[in-house]
Design an enzyme around this catalytic site. Structure first.
Site, PDB file in Angstrom:
ATOM      1  N   LYS A 260       0.720  -1.223   0.004  1.00 46.94           N
ATOM      2  CA  LYS A 260      -0.033  -0.002  -0.010  1.00 46.94           C
ATOM      3  C   LYS A 260       0.986   1.133  -0.052  1.00 46.94           C
ATOM      4  O   LYS A 260       1.540   1.819   0.956  1.00 46.94           O
ATOM      5  CB  LYS A 260      -0.913   0.058   1.327  1.00 46.94           C
ATOM      6  CG  LYS A 260      -1.709   1.410   1.616  1.00 46.94           C
ATOM      7  CD  LYS A 260      -2.597   1.301   2.557  1.00 46.94           C
ATOM      8  CE  LYS A 260      -2.954   2.761   2.898  1.00 46.94           C
ATOM      9  NZ  LYS A 260      -3.951   2.715   4.357  1.00 46.94           N
TER      10      LYS A 260
ATOM     11  N   GLY B  55      -8.413   8.227   9.807  1.00 48.95           N
ATOM     12  CA  GLY B  55      -8.960   8.051  11.258  1.00 48.95           C
ATOM     13  C   GLY B  55      -9.783   9.029  11.574  1.00 48.95           C
ATOM     14  O   GLY B  55     -10.157   9.190  12.736  1.00 48.95           O
TER      15      GLY B  55
ATOM     16  N   ALA C 209      -9.837   4.689   4.162  1.00 51.88           N
ATOM     17  CA  ALA C 209      -9.516   5.740   5.127  1.00 51.88           C
ATOM     18  C   ALA C 209     -10.759   6.794   5.450  1.00 51.88           C
ATOM     19  O   ALA C 209     -11.511   6.923   4.411  1.00 51.88           O
ATOM     20  CB  ALA C 209      -8.426   6.699   4.625  1.00 51.88           C
ATOM     21  N   GLY C 210     -11.125   6.947   6.595  1.00 57.20           N
ATOM     22  CA  GLY C 210     -11.962   7.986   6.695  1.00 57.20           C
ATOM     23  C   GLY C 210     -13.364   7.165   7.328  1.00 57.20           C
ATOM     24  O   GLY C 210     -14.598   8.026   7.428  1.00 57.20           O
TER      25      GLY C 210
ATOM     26  N   ASN D 194      -9.653   1.060   9.431  1.00 56.82           N
ATOM     27  CA  ASN D 194      -8.719   0.627  10.756  1.00 56.82           C
ATOM     28  C   ASN D 194      -9.548   0.992  11.971  1.00 56.82           C
ATOM     29  O   ASN D 194     -10.050   0.371  12.646  1.00 56.82           O
ATOM     30  CB  ASN D 194      -7.523   0.912  10.573  1.00 56.82           C
ATOM     31  CG  ASN D 194      -6.627   0.311  11.657  1.00 56.82           C
ATOM     32  OD1 ASN D 194      -7.017   0.091  12.898  1.00 56.82           O
ATOM     33  ND2 ASN D 194      -5.415   0.459  11.483  1.00 56.82           N
ATOM     34  N   THR D 195      -9.133   2.435  12.110  1.00 54.16           N
ATOM     35  CA  THR D 195      -9.976   3.218  13.332  1.00 54.16           C
ATOM     36  C   THR D 195     -11.208   2.592  13.712  1.00 54.16           C
ATOM     37  O   THR D 195     -11.865   2.492  14.506  1.00 54.16           O
ATOM     38  CB  THR D 195      -9.628   4.599  13.271  1.00 54.16           C
ATOM     39  OG1 THR D 195      -8.289   4.738  12.720  1.00 54.16           O
ATOM     40  CG2 THR D 195      -9.792   5.259  14.652  1.00 54.16           C
TER      41      THR D 195
END
Lengths: 255, 67
Positions: free
Chosen positions: A96, A157, A183-184, A205-206
């Site tokens: 990535k 995040g 992301a996001g 992830n987050t």
């Protein structure tokens, strides 16, 4: 099936491995997510405490493909160096590409990302660049030979979800390689929306690791990605300005 | 000799002559890690032959959680 380069996956959810409250919760969350691709970062080892537990060492590597990132890189050269280190592990050839151009927003540097992708493709990597939701940049990355394009939904995040569904749908419609929204993502609705827009996958992830119950959220994300994909394949109805009755208007019994 | 490992000067005993010795010294031989010496990645099959010299800059990295 999600096809990235020579690899095929039945899960369309890609999961990050950062910031979990504990290794046990992380293991359970990974299991619950059904993800087959897990992202990792490359960092210096604390050589003075070799007994420190490491998540990767506890993972059944026959079940997962590793997608290391080049997080921390600010130039193409730094990203290439991290990618080479990751590949030298002998565990992976996917990368990535993540070259951050702004510390506050963590938005990618498009020029360095493009350069890094080009260099890594030449070296035979399977390249998945994290990009902004720029339509033309996505095209340029695809033209280089990138194996997937990973536009962000909103800043890393931030949990703000999909800020620009129009741009994402432009990217998705025009791409001939998988588009993975990265992301996001904040909640399951965001993941489902990304898939309904026609994305080939979602990387988050987050949203899971930071949830009050990461294991439950991992399962929710798995279901959301599946639901969104099914909805996309089923073809949603167009939006109309006025109502249209679901029950027949003929044959009404009138007293 | 003194090596610069992950940015810090670290004195290692004279028995440490190769990358393989260095990993064994720190009990990292079975750890999943990647080694770079003076900005060149050392492949696993080179561990026993790659000699280390005083002042070498060694990076020992591994995979950690990340998104």
């Amino acid at each position: 099936m999600l096809k990235i380069g020579p690899y095929e996956f039945s899960s369309r959810l890609l999961l990050g491995t950062g910031k979990y409250p504990s290794l046990d919760v992380q293991k359970e969350a990974v299991e619950a997510s059904g993800a087959e691709i897990l992202t990792f970062a490359v960092r210096r080892m604390n050589i003075f405490s070799p007994e420190q537990p490491n998540f990767l060492e506890q993972l059944d590597l026959s079940k997962y493909k590793l997608l290391p990132n080049t997080a921390g890189a600010k130039t193409a050269e730094e990203a290439v160096r991290i990618a080479r280190l990751a590949k030298a592990s002998g565990l992976c050839d996917m990368i990535k590409v993540e070259v951050i151009g702004c510390d506050k927003t963590l938005l990618p540097d498009p020029i360095e990302t493009l350069k890094a992708a080009e260099m890594l493709l030449e070296e035979g990597f399977i390249v998945l660049p994290y990009t902004s939701d720029d339509v033309v940049l996505a095209k340029r990355l695809e033209e280089l030979g990138c194996h997937a394009i990973m536009p962000g939904a909103s800043p890393i995040g931030s949990g703000q979800g999909i800020i620009n569904p129009l741009n994402l749908s432009f990217i998705i419609e025009q791409a001939n390689v998988p588009v993975i929204v990265d992301a996001g993502i904040g909640g399951p609705a965001d993941a489902a929306l990304a898939m309904e827009l026609g994305a080939d996958g979602v990387l988050l992830n987050t949203a899971v690791s930071g949830a009050a119950d990461p294991v439950k959220m991992a399962k929710a994300m798995k279901l959301a990605v599946e639901a969104g994909r099914l909805g996309y394949e089923a073809g949603r109805i167009p939006k109309k300005r006025y109502a249209s009755a679901s029950s027949p208007t003929e044959g009404m019994s009138v007293v | 000799m003194t090596l610069v490992i992950n940015g810090e000067a670290v004195a290692v005993p004279d028995e440490v002559k190769t990358v393989g010795d260095l990993l064994a010294h720190f009990r990292l031989e079975n750890k999943l890690c990647i080694v770079e010496v003076n900005v060149r990645i050392i492949q696993k099959h080179e561990y026993e032959t790659k000699a280390l010299c005083d002042g070498d800059r060694v990076e020992i990295v591994h995979f950690v959680g990340g998104g």
